[in-house]
Motif scaffolding. Structure first.
Motif, PDB file in Angstrom:
ATOM      1  N   ASP A  43      42.928   1.160  78.281  1.00  0.00           N
ATOM      2  CA  ASP A  43      42.352   1.486  76.974  1.00  0.00           C
ATOM      3  C   ASP A  43      42.832   0.518  75.898  1.00  0.00           C
ATOM      4  O   ASP A  43      42.047   0.080  75.044  1.00  0.00           O
ATOM      5  CB  ASP A  43      42.718   2.917  76.574  1.00  0.00           C
ATOM      6  N   LYS A  44      44.101   0.182  75.947  1.00  0.00           N
ATOM      7  CA  LYS A  44      44.659  -0.743  74.961  1.00  0.00           C
ATOM      8  C   LYS A  44      44.011  -2.120  75.092  1.00  0.00           C
ATOM      9  O   LYS A  44      43.645  -2.753  74.088  1.00  0.00           O
ATOM     10  CB  LYS A  44      46.173  -0.860  75.144  1.00  0.00           C
ATOM     11  N   ALA A  45      43.840  -2.572  76.333  1.00  0.00           N
ATOM     12  CA  ALA A  45      43.214  -3.879  76.564  1.00  0.00           C
ATOM     13  C   ALA A  45      41.761  -3.879  76.099  1.00  0.00           C
ATOM     14  O   ALA A  45      41.283  -4.864  75.518  1.00  0.00           O
ATOM     15  CB  ALA A  45      43.305  -4.236  78.044  1.00  0.00           C
ATOM     16  N   ILE A  46      41.067  -2.762  76.336  1.00  0.00           N
ATOM     17  CA  ILE A  46      39.669  -2.661  75.920  1.00  0.00           C
ATOM     18  C   ILE A  46      39.556  -2.701  74.399  1.00  0.00           C
ATOM     19  O   ILE A  46      38.661  -3.348  73.841  1.00  0.00           O
ATOM     20  CB  ILE A  46      39.031  -1.384  76.482  1.00  0.00           C
ATOM     21  N   LEU A  81      39.858  -6.180  73.323  1.00  0.00           N
ATOM     22  CA  LEU A  81      38.612  -6.903  73.584  1.00  0.00           C
ATOM     23  C   LEU A  81      37.553  -6.570  72.528  1.00  0.00           C
ATOM     24  O   LEU A  81      36.820  -7.450  72.071  1.00  0.00           O
ATOM     25  CB  LEU A  81      38.079  -6.550  74.979  1.00  0.00           C
ATOM     26  N   LYS A  82      37.481  -5.295  72.132  1.00  0.00           N
ATOM     27  CA  LYS A  82      36.519  -4.895  71.113  1.00  0.00           C
ATOM     28  C   LYS A  82      36.791  -5.607  69.793  1.00  0.00           C
ATOM     29  O   LYS A  82      35.871  -6.071  69.114  1.00  0.00           O
ATOM     30  CB  LYS A  82      36.559  -3.381  70.904  1.00  0.00           C
ATOM     31  N   GLN A  83      38.063  -5.695  69.422  1.00  0.00           N
ATOM     32  CA  GLN A  83      38.423  -6.369  68.181  1.00  0.00           C
ATOM     33  C   GLN A  83      38.093  -7.852  68.241  1.00  0.00           C
ATOM     34  O   GLN A  83      37.720  -8.462  67.238  1.00  0.00           O
ATOM     35  CB  GLN A  83      39.921  -6.186  67.905  1.00  0.00           C
ATOM     36  N   ILE A 115      28.790 -11.519  72.015  1.00  0.00           N
ATOM     37  CA  ILE A 115      29.061 -10.538  73.064  1.00  0.00           C
ATOM     38  C   ILE A 115      29.810  -9.361  72.471  1.00  0.00           C
ATOM     39  O   ILE A 115      30.758  -9.544  71.707  1.00  0.00           O
ATOM     40  CB  ILE A 115      29.884 -11.158  74.209  1.00  0.00           C
ATOM     41  N   HIS A 116      29.383  -8.150  72.815  1.00  0.00           N
ATOM     42  CA  HIS A 116      30.084  -6.938  72.411  1.00  0.00           C
ATOM     43  C   HIS A 116      30.634  -6.224  73.640  1.00  0.00           C
ATOM     44  O   HIS A 116      30.106  -6.366  74.737  1.00  0.00           O
ATOM     45  CB  HIS A 116      29.129  -5.996  71.670  1.00  0.00           C
ATOM     46  N   VAL A 117      31.712  -5.494  73.420  1.00  0.00           N
ATOM     47  CA  VAL A 117      32.277  -4.638  74.455  1.00  0.00           C
ATOM     48  C   VAL A 117      31.938  -3.211  74.064  1.00  0.00           C
ATOM     49  O   VAL A 117      32.322  -2.744  72.992  1.00  0.00           O
ATOM     50  CB  VAL A 117      33.798  -4.819  74.564  1.00  0.00           C
ATOM     51  N   ILE A 118      31.195  -2.512  74.914  1.00  0.00           N
ATOM     52  CA  ILE A 118      30.782  -1.152  74.597  1.00  0.00           C
ATOM     53  C   ILE A 118      31.388  -0.169  75.597  1.00  0.00           C
ATOM     54  O   ILE A 118      31.682  -0.519  76.739  1.00  0.00           O
ATOM     55  CB  ILE A 118      29.240  -1.008  74.602  1.00  0.00           C
ATOM     56  N   THR A 119      31.607   1.050  75.153  1.00  0.00           N
ATOM     57  CA  THR A 119      32.128   2.109  76.023  1.00  0.00           C
ATOM     58  C   THR A 119      31.211   3.320  75.922  1.00  0.00           C
ATOM     59  O   THR A 119      30.681   3.626  74.855  1.00  0.00           O
ATOM     60  CB  THR A 119      33.556   2.518  75.623  1.00  0.00           C
ATOM     61  N   TYR A 120      31.040   3.998  77.051  1.00  0.00           N
ATOM     62  CA  TYR A 120      30.214   5.197  77.102  1.00  0.00           C
ATOM     63  C   TYR A 120      30.567   5.963  78.365  1.00  0.00           C
ATOM     64  O   TYR A 120      30.800   5.379  79.410  1.00  0.00           O
ATOM     65  CB  TYR A 120      28.718   4.845  77.107  1.00  0.00           C
TER      66      TYR A 120
END
Length: 221
Positions: free
Chosen positions: A42-45, A48-50, A58-63
């Motif tokens: 979660d911290k790494a994600i 990446l989002k920031q 490119i965006h990093v999305i979560t769902y």
């Protein structure tokens, strides 16, 4: 299995995995296979989002506890111009209304959709299935065992929603669905606002006010 130095390159490893995968991957699965904690993932994600969201291409999305790389929706028209893909057919008003009803009432049968809309919904349902916005999620324990429909992960991704509990109110959902399918509309950074604590109204949306319906119960369960 290779050992990962979580202090330095877990973020880069996850980025590489997402790039090669293309599809969404369960965060718990990543943690298991890389032998790290979900908290570290979660911290790494978040890092990446920031790094990749905002104005980045490119965006990093979560769902649904999944993570995936996606293109910046602000550049959708440019991507289309360069790659010249076959554009999705615009959803008809009937399909838009049907999608909004399914999002809030799922799982729901076609007959129940038609009870709300008061019109045949065969074509609207088929269009939504073809565009992978809805899917069959089971059969109702009733005469004939009718199919029940629900929204897909693709629905969540398309409208940048992590979970169904983050859906906006009914009227706003309908308007936002229309917006994302309008080629002439300006792209927004996010299509959905934070709806924590939002009180959902039971008032009928405009497109149903002239129908012979007493009330539509919104059920997010």
């Amino acid at each position: 299995m290779s050992t990962i130095d979580t202090a330095y390159n877990l973020k880069d490893v996850i980025l590489s995995v997402l790039f090669v995968s293309g599809d969404g991957i369960e965060k718990s699965f990543i943690a298991e296979k890389l032998d790290v904690s979900e908290k570290e993932v979660d911290k790494a994600i978040e890092q990446l989002k920031q790094e990749y969201n905002g104005n980045q291409g490119i965006h990093v999305i979560t769902y649904k506890n999944k993570v995936q790389l996606a293109s910046n929706p602000s550049y959708a028209n440019y991507i289309s111009d360069v790659l010249n893909p076959i554009r999705e057919k615009s959803l008809t008003r009937a399909a838009l209304e049907t999608l909004a009803i399914i999002a809030y009432k799922q799982p729901i049968t076609k007959l129940e959709i038609e009870d709300i809309r008061r019109v045949n919904s065969d074509y609207a349902v088929q269009v939504l299935v073809d565009q992978n916005m809805i899917e069959v999620v089971g059969r109702k324990d009733a005469v004939g065992k009718p199919l029940m429909f629900g929204t897909t992960d693709n629905f969540l991704k398309r409208f940048n929603i992590e979970n169904l509990s983050d859906l906006p109110d009914y009227d706003e959902l309908l308007e936002r669905i229309k917006l994302i399918h309008s080629e002439e509309s300006e792209q927004e950074d996010t299509l959905f606002r934070n709806v924590d604590g939002l009180e959902f109204t039971e008032e009928l949306p405009d497109f149903l006010k002239n129908e012979n319906i007493e009330k539509i119960n919104v059920d997010l369960a």
